[in-house]
Design a protein around this motif. Structure first.
Motif, mmCIF file in Angstrom:
data_model
loop_
_atom_site.group_PDB
_atom_site.id
_atom_site.type_symbol
_atom_site.label_atom_id
_atom_site.label_comp_id
_atom_site.label_asym_id
_atom_site.label_seq_id
_atom_site.Cartn_x
_atom_site.Cartn_y
_atom_site.Cartn_z
ATOM 1 N N ARG A 1 51.646 89.012 45.236
ATOM 2 C CA ARG A 1 52.864 88.513 45.861
ATOM 3 C C ARG A 1 53.609 87.645 44.854
ATOM 4 O O ARG A 1 53.079 87.310 43.796
ATOM 5 C CB ARG A 1 52.546 87.687 47.112
ATOM 6 C CG ARG A 1 51.797 86.392 46.834
ATOM 7 C CD ARG A 1 51.589 85.588 48.110
ATOM 8 N NE ARG A 1 50.874 84.348 47.865
ATOM 9 C CZ ARG A 1 51.432 83.202 47.465
ATOM 10 N NH1 ARG A 1 52.760 83.170 47.257
ATOM 11 N NH2 ARG A 1 50.722 82.130 47.263
ATOM 12 N N HIS A 2 54.845 87.288 45.188
ATOM 13 C CA HIS A 2 55.652 86.434 44.324
ATOM 14 C C HIS A 2 55.965 85.103 44.991
ATOM 15 O O HIS A 2 56.191 85.038 46.198
ATOM 16 C CB HIS A 2 56.967 87.126 43.938
ATOM 17 C CG HIS A 2 56.870 87.944 42.692
ATOM 18 N ND1 HIS A 2 56.412 89.232 42.696
ATOM 19 C CD2 HIS A 2 57.147 87.636 41.397
ATOM 20 C CE1 HIS A 2 56.437 89.697 41.449
ATOM 21 N NE2 HIS A 2 56.878 88.746 40.651
ATOM 22 N N LEU B 1 48.155 86.882 41.921
ATOM 23 C CA LEU B 1 47.252 88.024 42.058
ATOM 24 C C LEU B 1 45.938 87.517 42.634
ATOM 25 O O LEU B 1 45.238 86.719 42.003
ATOM 26 C CB LEU B 1 47.007 88.696 40.709
ATOM 27 C CG LEU B 1 48.243 89.289 40.018
ATOM 28 C CD1 LEU B 1 48.846 88.263 39.052
ATOM 29 C CD2 LEU B 1 47.885 90.560 39.263
ATOM 30 N N GLU B 2 45.614 87.974 43.828
ATOM 31 C CA GLU B 2 44.432 87.495 44.541
ATOM 32 C C GLU B 2 43.406 88.611 44.681
ATOM 33 O O GLU B 2 43.660 89.630 45.316
ATOM 34 C CB GLU B 2 44.805 86.970 45.922
ATOM 35 C CG GLU B 2 43.600 86.464 46.716
ATOM 36 C CD GLU B 2 43.962 86.124 48.140
ATOM 37 O OE1 GLU B 2 43.718 84.985 48.565
ATOM 38 O OE2 GLU B 2 44.515 87.025 48.842
ATOM 39 N N THR C 1 53.788 89.627 50.687
ATOM 40 C CA THR C 1 53.038 90.461 49.756
ATOM 41 C C THR C 1 53.944 91.538 49.183
ATOM 42 O O THR C 1 54.558 92.305 49.922
ATOM 43 C CB THR C 1 51.837 91.111 50.458
ATOM 44 O OG1 THR C 1 50.983 90.081 50.959
ATOM 45 C CG2 THR C 1 51.063 91.992 49.503
ATOM 46 N N ASP C 2 54.022 91.596 47.848
ATOM 47 C CA ASP C 2 54.839 92.614 47.197
ATOM 48 C C ASP C 2 54.114 93.956 47.169
ATOM 49 O O ASP C 2 54.675 95.001 47.481
ATOM 50 C CB ASP C 2 55.175 92.188 45.772
ATOM 51 C CG ASP C 2 55.996 90.904 45.746
ATOM 52 O OD1 ASP C 2 55.604 89.978 45.041
ATOM 53 O OD2 ASP C 2 57.016 90.838 46.462
ATOM 54 N N THR C 3 52.879 93.932 46.738
ATOM 55 C CA THR C 3 52.087 95.155 46.679
ATOM 56 C C THR C 3 50.659 94.813 47.073
ATOM 57 O O THR C 3 50.188 93.699 46.871
ATOM 58 C CB THR C 3 52.068 95.771 45.258
ATOM 59 O OG1 THR C 3 51.505 94.820 44.342
ATOM 60 C CG2 THR C 3 53.454 96.151 44.802
ATOM 61 N N ARG D 1 61.486 89.842 36.604
ATOM 62 C CA ARG D 1 61.542 88.563 37.307
ATOM 63 C C ARG D 1 60.301 87.705 37.132
ATOM 64 O O ARG D 1 60.359 86.496 37.333
ATOM 65 C CB ARG D 1 61.765 88.787 38.805
ATOM 66 C CG ARG D 1 60.651 89.534 39.530
ATOM 67 C CD ARG D 1 60.843 89.422 41.043
ATOM 68 N NE ARG D 1 59.932 90.290 41.780
ATOM 69 C CZ ARG D 1 59.697 90.184 43.086
ATOM 70 N NH1 ARG D 1 60.298 89.244 43.782
ATOM 71 N NH2 ARG D 1 58.867 91.020 43.694
ATOM 72 N N THR D 2 59.184 88.296 36.733
ATOM 73 C CA THR D 2 57.935 87.535 36.621
ATOM 74 C C THR D 2 57.845 86.874 35.263
ATOM 75 O O THR D 2 57.917 87.538 34.223
ATOM 76 C CB THR D 2 56.714 88.444 36.831
ATOM 77 O OG1 THR D 2 56.829 89.097 38.095
ATOM 78 C CG2 THR D 2 55.434 87.631 36.794
#
Length: 259
Positions: free
Chosen positions: A12-13, A20-21, A2-4, A50-51
């Motif tokens: 997460r990435h 995005l959940e 999890t990124d944030t 990066r996204t």
């Protein structure tokens, strides 16, 4: 990894794809705070370097059952809060990266609006799409006045809005509401694979192509949202509006009188 994490939204990435959940199971109702958090996350992702694509999904049984009417204030306060919520929702239409919604279970009312804010929708045969506003006694919202006709065509949009009927995954694919239908339980993996396919292409070209095809969408949605909230405010004050919401909360058939 999890990124944030913000309340009720996990980000997460997976390589160049962000996931995005929404985490308010089982119905994943939204409010202004959740839509604002979603817009904040997407705006951050589009500029993080990066996204290249994103998947919007939800935990639990359903994608999103819309707004929780039990938590909304009454009268003028409800209208004011709806305007603030829609101001946050409009931010979603300005996002520059492609978004794929993985729709399990139901996308109903404002939840359908959220799914239609994405570029693409992956569903299963068990997925249910419903513009249930007439059943609740008021006007559609979340920009569906614009997005639904763009996706399925004006005549089919009129049908779905006028009848408030449920559309399952296979029919949704036939009318264009779902772009892909996959076996139940695989919708998130399918959306991730599709997003990865997009992310592998030239990102500047993908954004440019998308911007051209969606160039008029934010403006059109912004105008529609103003009309939608005005009509919602008017119809909430009618007997039918009160009856529709009450029947929904009480899980019974509404009894409309035309007043």
């Amino acid at each position: 990894m999890t990124d944030t994490t913000s309340p009720d939204l996990n980000v997460r990435h997976d390589g160049a794809v962000a996931v995005l959940e929404i985490d308010r199971p089982p119905a994943n109702y939204f409010d202004r705070a959740l839509i604002s958090a979603l817009a904040d996350a997407l705006e951050g992702l589009e500029s993080d370097g990066r996204t290249r694509a994103a998947v919007l999904c939800s935990s639990g049984k359903h994608f999103c059952a819309g707004a929780n009417f039990a938590s909304l204030p009454d009268g003028d306060d409800r209208t004011a809060e709806s305007r603030r919520l829609y101001a946050e929702a409009l931010r979603l239409f300005h996002v520059r990266i492609p978004v794929i919604a993985a729709v399990q279970g139901a996308a109903i009312g404002g939840g359908l609006g959220l799914a239609c804010a994405a570029d693409f929708r992956v569903a299963t045969p068990d997925s249910v799409f419903q513009a249930n506003f007439a059943r609740l006694g008021f006007h559609q919202g979340f920009g569906l006045s614009v997005t639904l006709p763009r996706i399925v065509g004006p005549q089919k949009a009129l049908d779905l809005l006028s009848t408030a009927r449920r559309v399952r995954g296979e029919e949704a694919a036939v009318i264009g509401l779902a772009d892909r239908v996959v076996p139940a339980g695989t919708e998130r993996d399918a959306a991730l694979a599709w997003a990865a396919e997009i992310a592998a292409l030239a990102p500047l070209a993908v954004r440019s192509i998308r911007a051209t095809l969606r160039s008029d969408l934010p403006g059109a949605v912004g105008q529609a949202l103003e009309r939608e909230v005005t009509e919602q405010a008017r119809l909430w004050e009618t007997e039918d509006g009160r009856e529709g919401v009450a029947a929904g909360l009480e899980r019974r058939e509404p009894r409309f009188t035309g007043r």
